[in-house]
Design a protein around this motif. Structure first.
Motif, PDB file in Angstrom:
ATOM      1  N   PHE A  85       0.796  -1.221   0.000  1.00  0.00           N
ATOM      2  CA  PHE A  85       0.000   0.000   0.000  1.00  0.00           C
ATOM      3  C   PHE A  85       0.834   1.279   0.000  1.00  0.00           C
ATOM      4  O   PHE A  85       0.281   2.376  -0.075  1.00  0.00           O
ATOM      5  CB  PHE A  85      -0.945   0.010   1.200  1.00  0.00           C
ATOM      6  CG  PHE A  85      -2.062  -0.989   1.097  1.00  0.00           C
ATOM      7  CD1 PHE A  85      -3.225  -0.682   0.412  1.00  0.00           C
ATOM      8  CD2 PHE A  85      -1.933  -2.245   1.662  1.00  0.00           C
ATOM      9  CE1 PHE A  85      -4.260  -1.605   0.298  1.00  0.00           C
ATOM     10  CE2 PHE A  85      -2.949  -3.183   1.556  1.00  0.00           C
ATOM     11  CZ  PHE A  85      -4.120  -2.867   0.870  1.00  0.00           C
TER      12      PHE A  85
ATOM     13  N   THR B 149       2.266   2.850   2.314  1.00  0.00           N
ATOM     14  CA  THR B 149       1.943   3.759   3.410  1.00  0.00           C
ATOM     15  C   THR B 149       3.218   4.171   4.135  1.00  0.00           C
ATOM     16  O   THR B 149       4.225   3.468   4.122  1.00  0.00           O
ATOM     17  CB  THR B 149       0.996   3.085   4.423  1.00  0.00           C
ATOM     18  OG1 THR B 149       1.506   1.787   4.743  1.00  0.00           O
ATOM     19  CG2 THR B 149      -0.400   2.970   3.857  1.00  0.00           C
TER      20      THR B 149
ATOM     21  N   MET C 255      -8.235   3.916   0.842  1.00  0.00           N
ATOM     22  CA  MET C 255      -7.662   2.957  -0.108  1.00  0.00           C
ATOM     23  C   MET C 255      -8.544   1.719  -0.200  1.00  0.00           C
ATOM     24  O   MET C 255      -9.143   1.290   0.796  1.00  0.00           O
ATOM     25  CB  MET C 255      -6.259   2.557   0.346  1.00  0.00           C
ATOM     26  CG  MET C 255      -5.229   3.667   0.262  1.00  0.00           C
ATOM     27  SD  MET C 255      -4.729   4.018  -1.441  1.00  0.00           S
ATOM     28  CE  MET C 255      -3.481   2.752  -1.661  1.00  0.00           C
TER      29      MET C 255
ATOM     30  N   MET D  43      -2.631   7.509  -4.459  1.00  0.00           N
ATOM     31  CA  MET D  43      -2.368   6.324  -3.654  1.00  0.00           C
ATOM     32  C   MET D  43      -1.257   6.580  -2.636  1.00  0.00           C
ATOM     33  O   MET D  43      -1.209   5.946  -1.591  1.00  0.00           O
ATOM     34  CB  MET D  43      -2.024   5.140  -4.556  1.00  0.00           C
ATOM     35  CG  MET D  43      -3.206   4.670  -5.396  1.00  0.00           C
ATOM     36  SD  MET D  43      -3.022   3.006  -6.091  1.00  0.00           S
ATOM     37  CE  MET D  43      -1.611   3.205  -7.177  1.00  0.00           C
TER      38      MET D  43
ATOM     39  N   LEU E 200      -4.318  -0.714  -7.830  1.00  0.00           N
ATOM     40  CA  LEU E 200      -3.724  -1.545  -6.777  1.00  0.00           C
ATOM     41  C   LEU E 200      -3.811  -3.030  -7.115  1.00  0.00           C
ATOM     42  O   LEU E 200      -2.885  -3.800  -6.844  1.00  0.00           O
ATOM     43  CB  LEU E 200      -4.423  -1.289  -5.449  1.00  0.00           C
ATOM     44  CG  LEU E 200      -3.808  -0.259  -4.499  1.00  0.00           C
ATOM     45  CD1 LEU E 200      -4.489  -0.323  -3.148  1.00  0.00           C
ATOM     46  CD2 LEU E 200      -2.314  -0.451  -4.330  1.00  0.00           C
TER      47      LEU E 200
ATOM     48  N   HIS F 263      -0.682  -5.448  -7.212  1.00  0.00           N
ATOM     49  CA  HIS F 263      -0.587  -6.637  -6.381  1.00  0.00           C
ATOM     50  C   HIS F 263      -0.435  -7.896  -7.227  1.00  0.00           C
ATOM     51  O   HIS F 263       0.282  -8.833  -6.837  1.00  0.00           O
ATOM     52  CB  HIS F 263      -1.793  -6.735  -5.452  1.00  0.00           C
ATOM     53  CG  HIS F 263      -1.797  -5.679  -4.390  1.00  0.00           C
ATOM     54  ND1 HIS F 263      -2.851  -5.484  -3.511  1.00  0.00           N
ATOM     55  CD2 HIS F 263      -0.873  -4.732  -4.069  1.00  0.00           C
ATOM     56  CE1 HIS F 263      -2.564  -4.476  -2.702  1.00  0.00           C
ATOM     57  NE2 HIS F 263      -1.372  -4.003  -3.033  1.00  0.00           N
TER      58      HIS F 263
END
Length: 402
Positions: free
Chosen positions: A245, A247, A282, A355, A380, A384
């Motif tokens: 993600f 983050t 998200m 994102m 995403l 992934h």
């Protein structure tokens, strides 16, 4: 085209904030003179700021004493300090009206204020403390505020820091702390004149500061995934989450289960823990959902990643990552890897910025308000899947089997 300063007109009037705004819109006006006080406001080129001057005559010469900057120093406040300044000039005392005599005293006050601010993160407070105690105070502590000039800062601070082989980006951070300290003191009325208001880092160091390169290449994705999957919980899921993600470590370590809605497959990271002070929403992909639900079976507290029922501290989280990666990468390297991978697999730049939860600039912040959750979900999911493929090129397993 902007008129040159020599051609701009000077207007005499009773200066008010409203008058300043009105005349600032006229590009032919360069200066406003108050006919009630020996006060003038020189309007800056960008037209939204100006410099206040006390104007007086001595031995037939016109002298200007800088008082402050509009709009930080409003007109009523500029008017109110004129009598006191004239009195000080007549008696030969310093014009600067300050609760502090030296730069060191001001920095000590500012550090105390920062340490009491609950809105500042632990890492931010520690960074300011380090800058003040180890670099600013040792070099500037005894400098009188009235003596603080651009030359003094250059000779006492900037050149020594450069000679100590510090990176320009690090020196810029220390300069920013010093400037912010004076700005805060000025805004709170603790110093009447901010000597650093017009100073810029570029006045001292012109070299362009390049962004720090990440230690992980896009080609490292599969090997990095394999390394992480071999770790024990909860470090494994924490690193996988950051890689999937992108983050920030500060957001990741404070994640709570209540931020996750597995019915609508959505994460809402609240503004209170994001760097941009805005909610970060998200989507949860099928791979991420499988990983998170499996991890939830092992979790017993409100935080995803915790120690003694509390979220990991910044230092503890960083130590865990350094130990897990054997110093090969940091939390931010994972974020940079994700961003580079998005560009490589063709994810749109604007979607990538959303994102990452980067703050929008200029007109984007005004006109582009859509959260684009569906667009982010597609992006995403693509990413992934790409991570799975990168991992499967090394091992016959995927993210959803971790």
């Amino acid at each position: 085209m902007m008129k040159s300063a020599a051609l701009m007109k000077s207007v005499a009037l009773a200066i008010t904030d409203a008058a300043v705004v009105r005349f600032a819109a006229d590009l032919t006006i360069g200066e406003l003179r108050d006919h009630r006080h020996p006060l003038a406001l020189r309007i800056h080129k960008n037209r939204d700021k100006g410099t206040w001057y006390l104007v007086r005559y001595e031995a037939g010469k016109k002298l200007r004493q800088r008082l402050g900057y509009w709009p930080a120093l409003k007109t009523k406040d500029a008017h109110s300090i004129v009598p006191e300044i004239l009195k000080k000039l007549a008696t030969g005392t310093d014009v600067q009206n300050s609760d502090f005599a030296t730069v060191g005293q001001l920095l000590t006050w500012y550090l105390g204020r920062i340490e009491r601010e609950s809105v500042k993160s632990d890492s931010r407070r520690k960074g300011v403390k380090c800058a003040i105690e180890k670099h600013l105070v040792p070099r500037l502590a005894n400098i009188k505020i009235t003596d603080l000039t651009k030359l003094v800062i250059d000779e006492r601070l900037m050149l020594p820091l450069q000679n100590a082989s510090l990176k320009p980006s690090t020196i810029r951070q220390y300069f920013a702390v010093l400037k912010r300290a004076f700005k805060s003191a000025n805004e709170l009325g603790l110093v009447s004149i901010n000597p650093m208001a017009t100073m810029r880092f570029g006045d001292h160091i012109q070299r362009r500061i390049e962004p720090k390169q990440g230690r992980l290449l896009v080609s490292d994705a599969g090997r990095t995934m394999a390394l992480i999957i071999g770790l024990s919980e909860p470090v494994k899921t924490m690193l996988l989450f950051m890689m999937m993600f992108a983050t920030r470590i500060g957001e990741t370590r404070k994640l709570k289960w209540c931020y996750f809605d597995f019915e609508v497959n959505q994460i809402t990271i609240p503004a209170a823990i994001t760097k941009t002070d805005s909610n970060h929403i998200m989507p949860i992909t099928k791979q991420a959902k499988a990983m998170l639900l499996a991890f939830r079976e092992l979790s017993q507290g409100e935080y995803l990643f915790e120690y003694n029922r509390k979220a990991y501290s910044h230092n503890d989280a960083q130590k865990l990552i350094r130990a897990a990666s054997a110093g090969k990468f940091s939390a931010h390297d994972l974020r940079k890897l994700a961003r580079s991978a998005w560009a490589t697999i063709g994810i749109d730049y604007w979607v990538g910025e959303r994102m990452l939860n980067h703050k929008q600039k200029g007109l984007d912040a005004v006109y582009i308000n859509a959260d684009a959750l569906e667009v982010k979900h597609v992006a995403l999911s693509q990413y992934h899947d790409w991570l799975n493929t990168s991992l499967n090129s090394l091992h016959n397993t995927g993210i959803d089997k971790t």
